[in-house]
Motif scaffolding. Structure first.
Motif, PDB file in Angstrom:
ATOM      1  N   ALA A   1       0.804  -1.223  -0.070  1.00 54.07           N
ATOM      2  CA  ALA A   1      -0.004  -0.122   0.270  1.00 54.07           C
ATOM      3  C   ALA A   1       0.972   1.197  -0.078  1.00 54.07           C
ATOM      4  O   ALA A   1       0.148   2.278  -0.041  1.00 54.07           O
ATOM      5  CB  ALA A   1      -1.194   0.114   1.311  1.00 54.07           C
ATOM      6  N   ASN A   2       2.117   1.046   0.072  1.00 50.09           N
ATOM      7  CA  ASN A   2       2.783   2.312   0.078  1.00 50.09           C
ATOM      8  C   ASN A   2       4.243   2.226  -0.677  1.00 50.09           C
ATOM      9  O   ASN A   2       4.610   1.098  -1.250  1.00 50.09           O
ATOM     10  CB  ASN A   2       3.077   2.882   1.522  1.00 50.09           C
ATOM     11  N   ASP A   3       4.859   3.312  -0.759  1.00 49.70           N
ATOM     12  CA  ASP A   3       6.089   3.052  -1.559  1.00 49.70           C
ATOM     13  C   ASP A   3       7.347   3.008  -0.727  1.00 49.70           C
ATOM     14  O   ASP A   3       8.645   3.266  -1.266  1.00 49.70           O
ATOM     15  CB  ASP A   3       6.168   4.265  -2.650  1.00 49.70           C
ATOM     16  N   GLU A   4       7.164   2.590   0.484  1.00 54.21           N
ATOM     17  CA  GLU A   4       8.397   2.453   1.317  1.00 54.21           C
ATOM     18  C   GLU A   4       9.086   1.238   1.210  1.00 54.21           C
ATOM     19  O   GLU A   4      10.125   0.958   1.716  1.00 54.21           O
ATOM     20  CB  GLU A   4       7.989   2.913   2.660  1.00 54.21           C
ATOM     21  N   VAL A   5       8.337   0.352   0.437  1.00 52.28           N
ATOM     22  CA  VAL A   5       8.848  -1.069   0.348  1.00 52.28           C
ATOM     23  C   VAL A   5      10.205  -1.061  -0.710  1.00 52.28           C
ATOM     24  O   VAL A   5      10.288  -0.298  -1.278  1.00 52.28           O
ATOM     25  CB  VAL A   5       7.954  -2.029  -0.035  1.00 52.28           C
ATOM     26  N   ILE A   6      11.042  -2.209  -0.516  1.00 52.72           N
ATOM     27  CA  ILE A   6      12.002  -2.430  -1.337  1.00 52.72           C
ATOM     28  C   ILE A   6      11.712  -2.866  -2.873  1.00 52.72           C
ATOM     29  O   ILE A   6      12.040  -2.202  -3.787  1.00 52.72           O
ATOM     30  CB  ILE A   6      13.097  -3.687  -0.712  1.00 52.72           C
ATOM     31  N   MET A   7      10.620  -3.661  -2.803  1.00 49.10           N
ATOM     32  CA  MET A   7      10.263  -3.810  -4.318  1.00 49.10           C
ATOM     33  C   MET A   7       8.881  -4.192  -4.015  1.00 49.10           C
ATOM     34  O   MET A   7       8.196  -4.531  -3.195  1.00 49.10           O
ATOM     35  CB  MET A   7      11.033  -4.940  -4.928  1.00 49.10           C
ATOM     36  N   LYS A   8       7.895  -4.130  -5.269  1.00 49.12           N
ATOM     37  CA  LYS A   8       6.614  -4.259  -5.413  1.00 49.12           C
ATOM     38  C   LYS A   8       6.241  -4.312  -7.014  1.00 49.12           C
ATOM     39  O   LYS A   8       6.746  -4.381  -7.814  1.00 49.12           O
ATOM     40  CB  LYS A   8       5.870  -3.090  -4.648  1.00 49.12           C
ATOM     41  N   ILE A   9       4.825  -5.028  -6.883  1.00 47.62           N
ATOM     42  CA  ILE A   9       4.493  -5.518  -8.259  1.00 47.62           C
ATOM     43  C   ILE A   9       3.714  -4.284  -8.627  1.00 47.62           C
ATOM     44  O   ILE A   9       2.591  -3.590  -8.158  1.00 47.62           O
ATOM     45  CB  ILE A   9       3.487  -6.627  -8.111  1.00 47.62           C
ATOM     46  N   ARG A  10       4.311  -3.569  -9.723  1.00 48.03           N
ATOM     47  CA  ARG A  10       3.564  -2.453 -10.268  1.00 48.03           C
ATOM     48  C   ARG A  10       3.813  -2.235 -11.774  1.00 48.03           C
ATOM     49  O   ARG A  10       4.842  -2.755 -12.215  1.00 48.03           O
ATOM     50  CB  ARG A  10       4.342  -1.100  -9.613  1.00 48.03           C
ATOM     51  N   ASN A  11       2.543  -1.955 -12.486  1.00 50.87           N
ATOM     52  CA  ASN A  11       2.696  -1.779 -13.847  1.00 50.87           C
ATOM     53  C   ASN A  11       2.884  -3.039 -14.533  1.00 50.87           C
ATOM     54  O   ASN A  11       4.148  -3.094 -15.285  1.00 50.87           O
ATOM     55  CB  ASN A  11       3.695  -0.587 -14.300  1.00 50.87           C
ATOM     56  N   GLY A  12       2.806  -4.008 -14.034  1.00 45.43           N
ATOM     57  CA  GLY A  12       2.990  -5.354 -14.574  1.00 45.43           C
ATOM     58  C   GLY A  12       4.218  -5.957 -14.498  1.00 45.43           C
ATOM     59  O   GLY A  12       4.578  -7.020 -15.305  1.00 45.43           O
ATOM     60  N   ASN A  13       5.115  -5.342 -13.685  1.00 42.76           N
ATOM     61  CA  ASN A  13       6.541  -5.811 -13.351  1.00 42.76           C
ATOM     62  C   ASN A  13       6.714  -5.809 -11.751  1.00 42.76           C
ATOM     63  O   ASN A  13       6.211  -5.325 -10.961  1.00 42.76           O
ATOM     64  CB  ASN A  13       7.515  -4.952 -14.001  1.00 42.76           C
TER      65      ASN A  13
ATOM     66  N   TRP B   1       9.173  -4.289  -9.648  1.00 46.52           N
ATOM     67  CA  TRP B   1      10.069  -2.938  -9.480  1.00 46.52           C
ATOM     68  C   TRP B   1      10.747  -2.930  -8.213  1.00 46.52           C
ATOM     69  O   TRP B   1      10.144  -3.133  -7.107  1.00 46.52           O
ATOM     70  CB  TRP B   1       9.390  -1.957  -9.684  1.00 46.52           C
ATOM     71  N   VAL B   2      11.978  -2.808  -8.452  1.00 45.11           N
ATOM     72  CA  VAL B   2      12.916  -2.590  -7.060  1.00 45.11           C
ATOM     73  C   VAL B   2      13.085  -1.128  -6.771  1.00 45.11           C
ATOM     74  O   VAL B   2      13.527  -0.164  -7.722  1.00 45.11           O
ATOM     75  CB  VAL B   2      14.398  -3.130  -7.350  1.00 45.11           C
ATOM     76  N   ILE B   3      12.283  -0.599  -5.855  1.00 42.44           N
ATOM     77  CA  ILE B   3      12.314   0.829  -5.519  1.00 42.44           C
ATOM     78  C   ILE B   3      13.230   1.361  -4.637  1.00 42.44           C
ATOM     79  O   ILE B   3      13.547   2.583  -4.568  1.00 42.44           O
ATOM     80  CB  ILE B   3      10.842   1.321  -5.477  1.00 42.44           C
ATOM     81  N   HIS B   4      13.728   0.574  -3.648  1.00 46.52           N
ATOM     82  CA  HIS B   4      14.403   0.901  -2.653  1.00 46.52           C
ATOM     83  C   HIS B   4      15.652   0.081  -2.261  1.00 46.52           C
ATOM     84  O   HIS B   4      15.609  -0.368  -1.097  1.00 46.52           O
ATOM     85  CB  HIS B   4      13.639   1.119  -1.140  1.00 46.52           C
ATOM     86  N   ASP B   5      16.460  -0.491  -3.158  1.00 44.37           N
ATOM     87  CA  ASP B   5      17.460  -1.474  -2.723  1.00 44.37           C
ATOM     88  C   ASP B   5      18.270  -1.089  -1.460  1.00 44.37           C
ATOM     89  O   ASP B   5      19.059  -1.943  -1.271  1.00 44.37           O
ATOM     90  CB  ASP B   5      17.928  -2.251  -3.963  1.00 44.37           C
TER      91      ASP B   5
END
Ligand code: SF4
Ligand code: SF4
Ligand code: SF4
Ligand code: SF4
Lengths: 201, 431
Positions: A151-163, A165-169
């Motif tokens: 539910a938020n963008d604080e996670v290391i990776m999440k399923i977004r836009n069909g992929n 995504w690693v957002i906070h490695d």
């Protein structure tokens, strides 16, 4: 009879030899100051970050063990190759050997470690196993584990836009739980250790 | 436009947490879905048939909805033994209308269940269904068994949302408190994350289930050193894991229902679960493929008393799988007209059946050109439930979920089309 036992003993048990053997006077054995032995404890408190174990290139050479309320690194000399990397990696100066710590302080160098999370999109089925199992994600998004929905963008990776995504490695602690739970071997954690010097890259 | 909490109309998991962003009639982003779901949703508005098509002396021509509906009602009314088949990828409302129409026509209504989990239902009718919702599994189960299925490929989010990796209310350390057992004939991806992978020789499921039952009963002395390629040591280990679990959940797929032994396999699995319930809590759930195939069973059952293959030719509901199932009706060349709804027998049925299907008047209600299209005389495109039509769908554990729409493409829904055909039928045949 020139080779009798008596002859033999007289020939070899000579007083001078025995004296030299038992009472030899040589300079005492001391390590030269530049010699690197096995890392030893400095007495500073270990915080159980395990940086030393992670940087160690030799399997089984160092282990951080709990002793009552505290943690202490143990070196196993048979495995240790005396590279001194654990000394450099420890942020708390718990270990020292040779002049490693001294040099490190003088040059203001340190070893910093980060983790690179790589996903192979062609293998990943976006099952979300890694996303919900990652302990850092669980902390960053308390509802993630229970619902499978991040539910938020604080996670290391999440399923977004069909992929995936690693957002906070930069938050990854290298625990490799994600690798363990991925059924398709699509996610990989690489440890990147970098020597840095203060003020310089 | 961003649509939140959308439901994925692909598999029986019916994931209800999708975020879908649309621009006009295009889907530009899908969050949270697995590869299967997001691929289906990203192509939501694409590849649709523009309008109904009909075949005139071998050539396709465009037709109006009125004409196609008229034709459909006509062939169904003219037929002595009409078959209404499919129903797995449509809304519950359409399924209900279909049953009423089959009853009035004195026809046969069957769903795709008869070629996937039909045997599971036969077994359940014999010995019962020790089932529970997926929520129970998520919150309580400390042992998950997948038998004859590969959730990684068929239901990718099953493990992260409902079973192994989901946090459970009564489990302290989430997945570290759970054990995962996989039983299959092949070493699939799921095997790499299982605590115990049991590789059974093809056709050996029944024997392995029986051996486990014997062990759970305390009669391991009758179990030979290997059973269908599985060593006795492993069977003892698996049985111990099952007995030690506080709450076990067994999921099975077509690897169990459609392999030699068929419904007897499932019956044996249910009886193993029954046996295990003398020691601990254990449940069993079929992994249903199409997102609303379970709905067809639910709707048919609460309307007729039977879950699929319901024959109304005797004025009452009659059910005899093997006789009243679509494949068998076609193979015996019995049905003389067919309405196929939201399914693709052209891709799955034996050649013999398809030859018969191609020789009788057939109407297909499906939004896209499929393998069945070349076999039919008329196709009516409709809105896809979960994309451009809302409706009810049943998750694999029997929980009904209202699926929502996020697109407007102007197509009528399945319920509307079938409703209109039904109206026409009613004009001729009075209830
Ligand atoms: S690196 Fe230092 S502080 Fe960290 S575990 Fe090792 S000894 Fe302890
Ligand atoms: S290694 Fe651990 S912390 Fe890093 S992404 Fe994987 S599970 Fe999360
Ligand atoms: S566990 Fe593997 S397959 Fe599943 S989302 Fe993560 S990387 Fe992809
Ligand atoms: S697991 Fe099934 S319902 Fe969930 S997103 Fe994937 S295909 Fe859709």
């Amino acid at each position: 009879m020139g080779f009798s036992i008596i002859w033999y003993l007289r020939e070899f048990i000579r007083g001078e030899w025995l004296k030299n053997f038992f009472f030899a006077k040589t300079a005492p054995l001391v390590d030269p100051p530049y010699f690197r032995g096995y890392p030893a404890l400095t007495g500073k408190e270990c915080t159980h970050c395990l940086s030393c174990m992670m940087i160690c290139p030799t399997p089984g050479a160092i282990e951080v063990l709990r002793e009552g309320e505290t943690w202490t690194p143990h070196i196993y000399p048979g495995h240790c190759i005396r590279c001194g990397l654990c000394v450099e990696a420890c942020p708390e100066d718990v270990l020292d050997v040779g002049r490693v710590l001294e040099t490190q302080h003088r040059d203001q160098t340190e070893i910093s470690v980060r983790y690179q999370v790589t996903v192979k999109p062609e293998a990943c089925v976006r099952c979300g196993n890694c996303v919900v199992a990652c302990p850092v994600n669980k902390e960053a998004d308390p509802q993630l584990g229970a619902t499978g929905t991040s539910a938020n963008d604080e996670v290391i990776m999440k399923i977004r836009n069909g992929n995936l995504w690693v957002i906070h490695d930069e938050k990854c602690t290298g625990c490799k739980t994600c690798e363990e739970v991925c059924p398709t071997d699509a996610i990989a954690i690489a440890r990147v250790a970098e020597g840095t010097q203060e003020g310089k890259a | 436009m961003i649509h939140e909490d959308m439901i994925c109309p692909f598999c029986g998991c019916l994931c209800d947490d999708l975020v879908i962003e649309t621009k006009g009639t295009e889907v530009v982003r899908v969050d949270n879905a697995c590869t299967l779901g997001s691929h289906k949703l990203m192509n939501a508005g694409k590849h649709r048939l523009k309008g109904p098509i009909m075949r005139d002396s071998g050539q396709w021509r465009d037709a109006s909805y009125e004409e196609a509906i008229e034709y459909a009602a006509g062939i169904l009314l003219d037929a002595d033994r009409p078959l209404l088949y499919g129903w797995s990828s449509t809304q519950g409302e359409a399924q209900g209308t279909g049953v009423s129409m089959a009853e009035l026509l004195g026809g046969v209504i069957d769903s795709t269940t008869s070629v996937c989990h039909g045997p599971s239902i036969l077994a359940i009718q014999e010995v019962g269904h020790p089932g529970c919702t997926l929520g129970q599994v998520k919150n309580r189960a400390d042992l998950i068994v997948y038998w004859g299925c590969n959730p990684t490929e068929a239901h990718p989010r099953h493990m992260s949302r409902y079973t192994t990796y989901a946090d459970g209310y009564f489990l302290e350390n989430a997945f570290r408190d759970r054990k995962l057992i996989l039983v299959d004939v092949r070493k699939t991806e799921t095997a790499s994350i299982a605590d115990e992978f049991v590789q059974v020789k093809p056709g050996g499921d029944y024997a392995v289930l029986s051996a486990l039952r014997a062990i759970v009963r305390g009669r391991e002395d009758v179990v030979p050193p290997t059973v269908a390629g599985v060593t006795k040591e492993q069977l003892l280990r698996v049985a111990a894991l099952c007995k030690e679990a506080k709450f076990g959940a067994l999921f099975f797929g077509v690897g169990l229902t459609m392999s030699p032994g068929k419904y007897k396999n499932v019956r044996n699995a249910i009886e193993l679960v029954d046996e295990l319930n003398r020691h601990t809590k254990f449940t069993l759930t079929p992994l249903r493929g199409h997102y609303n195939v379970y709905g067809s069973n639910e709707v048919f059952t609460w309307m007729t008393g039977y879950p699929y293959a319901v024959d109304f030719s005797r004025q009452i509901a009659f059910y005899n799988p093997g006789e009243t199932t679509a494949v068998d009706l076609m193979a015996r060349k019995e049905c003389d007209a067919a309405l196929i709804v939201a399914s693709d027998p052209g891709a799955h049925f034996p050649k013999k059946c398809l030859e018969h299907l191609a020789s009788i008047p057939t109407v297909l209600i499906d939004p896209m050109h499929t393998m069945t299209t070349p076999l039919v005389k008329c196709q009516i495109p409709t809105a896809v439930t979960g994309m451009d039509a809302p409706g009810t769908a049943y998750r694999m554990d029997g929980v009904p979920i209202h699926v929502k729409k996020f697109l407007d493409l102007g197509y009528p829904t399945d319920t509307e089309i079938i409703g209109k055909i039904f109206e026409k039928v009613k004009e001729v045949r009075h209830p």
